[in-house]
Design an enzyme around this catalytic site. Structure first.
Site, PDB file in Angstrom:
ATOM      1  N   GLU A   1      78.411 -63.458 -46.076  1.00 14.78           N
ATOM      2  CA  GLU A   1      78.105 -63.318 -47.501  1.00 14.78           C
ATOM      3  C   GLU A   1      77.044 -62.253 -47.772  1.00 14.78           C
ATOM      4  O   GLU A   1      76.910 -61.778 -48.900  1.00 14.78           O
ATOM      5  CB  GLU A   1      77.656 -64.673 -48.057  1.00 14.78           C
ATOM      6  CG  GLU A   1      78.750 -65.722 -48.022  1.00 14.78           C
ATOM      7  CD  GLU A   1      78.219 -67.152 -48.101  1.00 14.78           C
ATOM      8  OE1 GLU A   1      79.052 -68.047 -48.307  1.00 14.78           O
ATOM      9  OE2 GLU A   1      77.009 -67.366 -47.951  1.00 14.78           O
TER      10      GLU A   1
ATOM     11  N   ASP B   1      88.514 -72.736 -52.898  1.00 17.89           N
ATOM     12  CA  ASP B   1      89.652 -73.649 -53.047  1.00 17.89           C
ATOM     13  C   ASP B   1      89.315 -74.664 -54.139  1.00 17.89           C
ATOM     14  O   ASP B   1      88.167 -74.734 -54.592  1.00 17.89           O
ATOM     15  CB  ASP B   1      89.941 -74.373 -51.734  1.00 17.89           C
ATOM     16  CG  ASP B   1      88.774 -75.247 -51.306  1.00 17.89           C
ATOM     17  OD1 ASP B   1      88.801 -76.448 -51.593  1.00 17.89           O
ATOM     18  OD2 ASP B   1      87.817 -74.714 -50.711  1.00 17.89           O
TER      19      ASP B   1
END
Length: 230
Positions: free
Chosen positions: A12, A198
Site C-alpha cells: 500500500e 470485496d
C-alpha cells in the site's frame, strides 16, 4: 507541518515511497519510519503491520517521536454497505472498534468503557480534502461513512450483516479505529481512507492481485491530490 502516513501492508506504500525524497529512516518497534518530502510536504511514512495493537503503537510513535501534525491512514477494507463494490473507496467520517464488548455492563457494542465518546470523528478538513481528491479522479467511485475496526478477518455474511445493522458501517478493517483512538487521545487530526477489496454483503469479489493494483493506484492518487492542497 509534518504529515504522518500509515499503511498496514508494504504494497500500500510502495508507489508512495518511490515518490518520496527520503531524508532518513529509523527502526522503532520493528517498524521502519521514512522521513522526508512528498510532493512538497514534510512527511513520515510507515508500514505498521496488521491489527489494532500494531497500528496503535505506530500512531503513538508518529505523534510522540516525530511530532506529526496530522495522520492519514490508507489501506484495504471489506465492504459492508450493499452499494459498495471492489475498487471503490470509503472515506471515514468516524470510526468504531466493533470488537469492544462490555455489553454485560449495559454498554452498547463498540463503546470503550469510561471513554467520553462512542466513535472517533475524523477531521472535517481532511475528510473534505479526501472527498475533493476523489472527485478530481473521476475513475474513483467513493462514499463517506463509518468504518469499523476489529482484530478479525471478517468473511462471514452474517457478521457483515451484523456490522451493517449494529453500526451502520460502510466498511470494516483491522487498524483504522485504533489509529483514530490514539489520535483522539492526543488531539491530533486524522482521517482513514480505504479501498474496497470485496463485499460479502453483495457477493462482489475481485482477484487480490488485480485489486491490489487498483487499490494502490487509487490511494496514491487521493494522497497526491490531498498533499498538494495542504
Amino acid at each position: 507541518m509534518t504529515l504522518g502516513i500509515i499503511s498496514a501492508m508494504s504494497e500500500e506504500l510502495e508507489i508512495l515511497l518511490g515518490a518520496m525524497e527520503v531524508e532518513s529512516k529509523n527502526e522503532r518497534a520493528n517498524m521502519t519510519f521514512y522521513k522526508g518530502k512528498l510532493w512538497g510536504q514534510e512527511v513520515v511514512s510507515v508500514v505498521c503491520g496488521i491489527g489494532k495493537v500494531n497500528a496503535a503503537i505506530c500512531a503513538q510513535i508518529l505523534i510522540s517521536e516525530y511530532n506529526v501534525s496530522k495522520v492519514i491512514n490508507v489501506g484495504v477494507a471489506g465492504g459492508v454497505d450493499k452499494n459498495i463494490f471492489p475498487g471503490d473507496v470509503v472515506i471515514a467520517n468516524n470510526l468504531v472498534q466493533y470488537d469492544m464488548d462490555t455489553t454485560a455492563f449495559g454498554d452498547p457494542f463498540g463503546q470503550i468503557p469510561r471513554l467520553d465518546t462512542f466513535d472517533f470523528k475524523c477531521d472535517d478538513e481532511l475528510v473534505k480534502l479526501a472527498e475533493e481528491a476523489c472527485k478530481e479522479n473521476s475513475d474513483i467511485k467513493s462514499m463517506t461513512g463509518r468504518i469499523v475496526t476489529g482484530d478479525q478477518f471478517v468473511a462471514s455474511v452474517d457478521k457483515v450483516k451484523w456490522l451493517e445493522t449494529e453500526f451502520n458501517a460502510a466498511a470494516c478493517e483491522m487498524e483504522g479505529a485504533s489509529i483514530a483512538h490514539v489520535c483522539y487521545l492526543n488531539s491530533v487530526p486524522f482521517v482513514v481512507i480505504r479501498s474496497i477489496s470485496d463485499n460479502a454483503n453483495n457477493g462482489a469479489h475481485m482477484d487480490f492481485a488485480e485489486f491490489t493494483a487498483i487499490g494502490v493506484k487509487n490511494s496514491t492518487a487521493i494522497l497526491k491530490s490531498m498533499v498538494e492542497k495542504m
